[in-house]
Design a protein around this motif. Structure first.
Motif, PDB file in Angstrom:
ATOM      1  N   PHE A 131       0.871  -1.179   0.000  1.00  0.00           N
ATOM      2  CA  PHE A 131       0.000   0.000   0.000  1.00  0.00           C
ATOM      3  C   PHE A 131       0.905   1.225   0.000  1.00  0.00           C
ATOM      4  O   PHE A 131       1.598   1.485   0.969  1.00  0.00           O
ATOM      5  CB  PHE A 131      -0.888   0.004   1.245  1.00  0.00           C
ATOM      6  CG  PHE A 131      -1.966  -1.032   1.204  1.00  0.00           C
ATOM      7  CD1 PHE A 131      -1.705  -2.344   1.554  1.00  0.00           C
ATOM      8  CD2 PHE A 131      -3.250  -0.710   0.776  1.00  0.00           C
ATOM      9  CE1 PHE A 131      -2.692  -3.326   1.496  1.00  0.00           C
ATOM     10  CE2 PHE A 131      -4.244  -1.684   0.719  1.00  0.00           C
ATOM     11  CZ  PHE A 131      -3.970  -2.985   1.084  1.00  0.00           C
ATOM     12  N   ILE A 172     -10.621  -6.145  -2.168  1.00  0.00           N
ATOM     13  CA  ILE A 172     -12.088  -6.245  -2.040  1.00  0.00           C
ATOM     14  C   ILE A 172     -12.614  -7.463  -2.808  1.00  0.00           C
ATOM     15  O   ILE A 172     -13.418  -8.250  -2.294  1.00  0.00           O
ATOM     16  CB  ILE A 172     -12.752  -4.933  -2.516  1.00  0.00           C
ATOM     17  CG1 ILE A 172     -12.397  -3.791  -1.556  1.00  0.00           C
ATOM     18  CG2 ILE A 172     -14.260  -5.097  -2.656  1.00  0.00           C
ATOM     19  CD1 ILE A 172     -12.766  -2.407  -2.056  1.00  0.00           C
ATOM     20  N   HIS A 210      -2.099   6.127   0.213  1.00  0.00           N
ATOM     21  CA  HIS A 210      -3.030   5.467   1.143  1.00  0.00           C
ATOM     22  C   HIS A 210      -3.473   6.352   2.304  1.00  0.00           C
ATOM     23  O   HIS A 210      -4.533   6.133   2.876  1.00  0.00           O
ATOM     24  CB  HIS A 210      -2.397   4.184   1.679  1.00  0.00           C
ATOM     25  CG  HIS A 210      -3.376   3.260   2.330  1.00  0.00           C
ATOM     26  ND1 HIS A 210      -4.395   2.636   1.633  1.00  0.00           N
ATOM     27  CD2 HIS A 210      -3.504   2.844   3.613  1.00  0.00           C
ATOM     28  CE1 HIS A 210      -5.094   1.881   2.471  1.00  0.00           C
ATOM     29  NE2 HIS A 210      -4.592   1.991   3.670  1.00  0.00           N
ATOM     30  N   GLN A 211      -2.700   7.344   2.644  1.00  0.00           N
ATOM     31  CA  GLN A 211      -3.061   8.223   3.758  1.00  0.00           C
ATOM     32  C   GLN A 211      -4.457   8.802   3.469  1.00  0.00           C
ATOM     33  O   GLN A 211      -4.726   9.269   2.346  1.00  0.00           O
ATOM     34  CB  GLN A 211      -2.017   9.350   3.875  1.00  0.00           C
ATOM     35  CG  GLN A 211      -2.068  10.110   5.182  1.00  0.00           C
ATOM     36  CD  GLN A 211      -3.165  11.166   5.210  1.00  0.00           C
ATOM     37  OE1 GLN A 211      -3.668  11.603   4.174  1.00  0.00           O
ATOM     38  NE2 GLN A 211      -3.595  11.556   6.398  1.00  0.00           N
ATOM     39  N   PRO A 212      -5.385   8.745   4.440  1.00  0.00           N
ATOM     40  CA  PRO A 212      -6.788   9.070   4.156  1.00  0.00           C
ATOM     41  C   PRO A 212      -7.047  10.391   3.424  1.00  0.00           C
ATOM     42  O   PRO A 212      -7.769  10.405   2.427  1.00  0.00           O
ATOM     43  CB  PRO A 212      -7.430   9.086   5.552  1.00  0.00           C
ATOM     44  CG  PRO A 212      -6.630   8.088   6.323  1.00  0.00           C
ATOM     45  CD  PRO A 212      -5.231   8.241   5.823  1.00  0.00           C
ATOM     46  N   TYR A 266      -8.054  13.106  -9.746  1.00  0.00           N
ATOM     47  CA  TYR A 266      -8.159  12.079 -10.797  1.00  0.00           C
ATOM     48  C   TYR A 266      -9.473  12.235 -11.552  1.00  0.00           C
ATOM     49  O   TYR A 266      -9.541  12.143 -12.771  1.00  0.00           O
ATOM     50  CB  TYR A 266      -8.078  10.689 -10.160  1.00  0.00           C
ATOM     51  CG  TYR A 266      -8.057   9.558 -11.148  1.00  0.00           C
ATOM     52  CD1 TYR A 266      -9.222   8.864 -11.492  1.00  0.00           C
ATOM     53  CD2 TYR A 266      -6.864   9.167 -11.752  1.00  0.00           C
ATOM     54  CE1 TYR A 266      -9.207   7.816 -12.406  1.00  0.00           C
ATOM     55  CE2 TYR A 266      -6.832   8.121 -12.674  1.00  0.00           C
ATOM     56  CZ  TYR A 266      -7.997   7.456 -12.990  1.00  0.00           C
ATOM     57  OH  TYR A 266      -7.982   6.426 -13.899  1.00  0.00           O
ATOM     58  N   ARG A 267     -10.509  12.556 -10.790  1.00  0.00           N
ATOM     59  CA  ARG A 267     -11.844  12.642 -11.400  1.00  0.00           C
ATOM     60  C   ARG A 267     -12.070  14.009 -12.062  1.00  0.00           C
ATOM     61  O   ARG A 267     -12.598  14.092 -13.170  1.00  0.00           O
ATOM     62  CB  ARG A 267     -12.905  12.427 -10.328  1.00  0.00           C
ATOM     63  CG  ARG A 267     -14.305  12.532 -10.942  1.00  0.00           C
ATOM     64  CD  ARG A 267     -15.403  12.119 -10.015  1.00  0.00           C
ATOM     65  NE  ARG A 267     -16.666  12.536 -10.624  1.00  0.00           N
ATOM     66  CZ  ARG A 267     -17.729  12.903  -9.942  1.00  0.00           C
ATOM     67  NH1 ARG A 267     -17.687  12.927  -8.612  1.00  0.00           N
ATOM     68  NH2 ARG A 267     -18.842  13.261 -10.530  1.00  0.00           N
ATOM     69  N   ALA A 273      -8.127  11.102  -5.481  1.00  0.00           N
ATOM     70  CA  ALA A 273      -9.390  10.717  -6.126  1.00  0.00           C
ATOM     71  C   ALA A 273     -10.067  11.932  -6.741  1.00  0.00           C
ATOM     72  O   ALA A 273     -10.554  11.882  -7.873  1.00  0.00           O
ATOM     73  CB  ALA A 273     -10.305  10.054  -5.099  1.00  0.00           C
ATOM     74  N   LEU A 304      -5.578  10.232  -0.085  1.00  0.00           N
ATOM     75  CA  LEU A 304      -6.339   9.329  -0.959  1.00  0.00           C
ATOM     76  C   LEU A 304      -7.512  10.085  -1.580  1.00  0.00           C
ATOM     77  O   LEU A 304      -7.823   9.941  -2.770  1.00  0.00           O
ATOM     78  CB  LEU A 304      -6.842   8.138  -0.128  1.00  0.00           C
ATOM     79  CG  LEU A 304      -7.589   7.028  -0.869  1.00  0.00           C
ATOM     80  CD1 LEU A 304      -6.744   6.451  -2.000  1.00  0.00           C
ATOM     81  CD2 LEU A 304      -7.964   5.903   0.113  1.00  0.00           C
ATOM     82  N   GLN A 305      -8.131  10.962  -0.776  1.00  0.00           N
ATOM     83  CA  GLN A 305      -9.275  11.747  -1.286  1.00  0.00           C
ATOM     84  C   GLN A 305      -8.810  12.851  -2.231  1.00  0.00           C
ATOM     85  O   GLN A 305      -9.499  13.201  -3.189  1.00  0.00           O
ATOM     86  CB  GLN A 305     -10.061  12.306  -0.107  1.00  0.00           C
ATOM     87  CG  GLN A 305     -10.741  11.210   0.713  1.00  0.00           C
ATOM     88  CD  GLN A 305     -11.418  11.750   1.945  1.00  0.00           C
ATOM     89  OE1 GLN A 305     -12.498  12.336   1.864  1.00  0.00           O
ATOM     90  NE2 GLN A 305     -10.781  11.561   3.095  1.00  0.00           N
ATOM     91  N   LEU A 364      -6.528  -1.953  -4.019  1.00  0.00           N
ATOM     92  CA  LEU A 364      -7.739  -1.957  -3.177  1.00  0.00           C
ATOM     93  C   LEU A 364      -8.806  -2.867  -3.788  1.00  0.00           C
ATOM     94  O   LEU A 364      -9.460  -3.640  -3.090  1.00  0.00           O
ATOM     95  CB  LEU A 364      -8.285  -0.529  -3.024  1.00  0.00           C
ATOM     96  CG  LEU A 364      -7.424   0.447  -2.233  1.00  0.00           C
ATOM     97  CD1 LEU A 364      -8.047   1.845  -2.241  1.00  0.00           C
ATOM     98  CD2 LEU A 364      -7.232  -0.016  -0.789  1.00  0.00           C
ATOM     99  N   GLU A 365      -8.964  -2.811  -5.112  1.00  0.00           N
ATOM    100  CA  GLU A 365      -9.967  -3.658  -5.779  1.00  0.00           C
ATOM    101  C   GLU A 365      -9.613  -5.138  -5.628  1.00  0.00           C
ATOM    102  O   GLU A 365     -10.487  -5.984  -5.418  1.00  0.00           O
ATOM    103  CB  GLU A 365     -10.098  -3.263  -7.242  1.00  0.00           C
ATOM    104  CG  GLU A 365     -10.889  -1.964  -7.423  1.00  0.00           C
ATOM    105  CD  GLU A 365     -10.893  -1.446  -8.862  1.00  0.00           C
ATOM    106  OE1 GLU A 365      -9.902  -1.690  -9.586  1.00  0.00           O
ATOM    107  OE2 GLU A 365     -11.877  -0.769  -9.236  1.00  0.00           O
ATOM    108  N   VAL A 421      -5.626   1.968  -6.619  1.00  0.00           N
ATOM    109  CA  VAL A 421      -7.039   1.550  -6.751  1.00  0.00           C
ATOM    110  C   VAL A 421      -7.100   0.068  -7.121  1.00  0.00           C
ATOM    111  O   VAL A 421      -7.907  -0.695  -6.591  1.00  0.00           O
ATOM    112  CB  VAL A 421      -7.761   2.423  -7.795  1.00  0.00           C
ATOM    113  CG1 VAL A 421      -9.130   1.834  -8.151  1.00  0.00           C
ATOM    114  CG2 VAL A 421      -7.925   3.847  -7.281  1.00  0.00           C
ATOM    115  N   PHE A 443      -1.901   6.448  -8.421  1.00  0.00           N
ATOM    116  CA  PHE A 443      -3.271   6.315  -7.920  1.00  0.00           C
ATOM    117  C   PHE A 443      -3.975   5.117  -8.555  1.00  0.00           C
ATOM    118  O   PHE A 443      -4.621   4.322  -7.868  1.00  0.00           O
ATOM    119  CB  PHE A 443      -4.060   7.598  -8.193  1.00  0.00           C
ATOM    120  CG  PHE A 443      -5.467   7.549  -7.698  1.00  0.00           C
ATOM    121  CD1 PHE A 443      -6.535   7.581  -8.585  1.00  0.00           C
ATOM    122  CD2 PHE A 443      -5.730   7.438  -6.337  1.00  0.00           C
ATOM    123  CE1 PHE A 443      -7.838   7.506  -8.114  1.00  0.00           C
ATOM    124  CE2 PHE A 443      -7.034   7.366  -5.865  1.00  0.00           C
ATOM    125  CZ  PHE A 443      -8.091   7.404  -6.758  1.00  0.00           C
TER     126      PHE A 443
END
Lengths: 95, 95
Positions: free
Chosen positions: B3, B90, B8-10, B20-21, B17, B13-14, B86-87, B83, B79
């Protein structure tokens, strides 16, 4: 977006995932599966235990002492919520 | 499973994201969207900049100074890899 630090820490995230998938597991199995040192794993499991996310059981198997760990209902719930948060973040990437 | 701590740091990470978006975004927009303090956001963006994950641009918009941030190709790649990790975690839950 809230990231629960107990679950989000990289090694603990893998411990939660492993126990979530495999259920009650021996300490030795976790060490091998997660490729972490015993000391590192022990300290993370102690943190998880103090937060009531896992329960530890010590028993004799074939006359040898064995320590196993299992997620509590609370631990399961914490992890499921965290996976949901991660999925929300990932799903949001496609806009 | 690795990681990447930078991603990965909260809060970071946001940030990853969001950029990226949305692509290139003003600092002020990030503060509002991520609901973080300016100081906290600045320090994380500095960390990301020093790792060449973002580039910062300062310009005047309607005579007012504006600072914008954008993921570099390297930042995008870091990033996307994260992801994917993480996927994988999961997806592995369903056994």
């Amino acid at each position: 977006m809230e990231f629960d630090k107990l679950v989000h820490q990289p090694t603990r995230l893998q411990i939660f995932a492993y126990l979530y998938r495999h259920g009650r597991s021996p300490f030795t199995e976790l060490v091998t599966a997660l490729d972490v040192t015993e000391g590192n794993l022990s300290s993370h499991l102690q943190t998880m235990e103090s937060e009531r996310a896992v329960v530890v059981e010590k028993e004799f198997v074939d006359r040898k002492p064995q320590t196993t760990y299992e997620l509590t209902d609370e631990g399961n719930e914490l992890f499921e919520d965290h996976v949901e948060t991660l999925e929300t973040l990932i799903d949001g990437l496609d806009g």
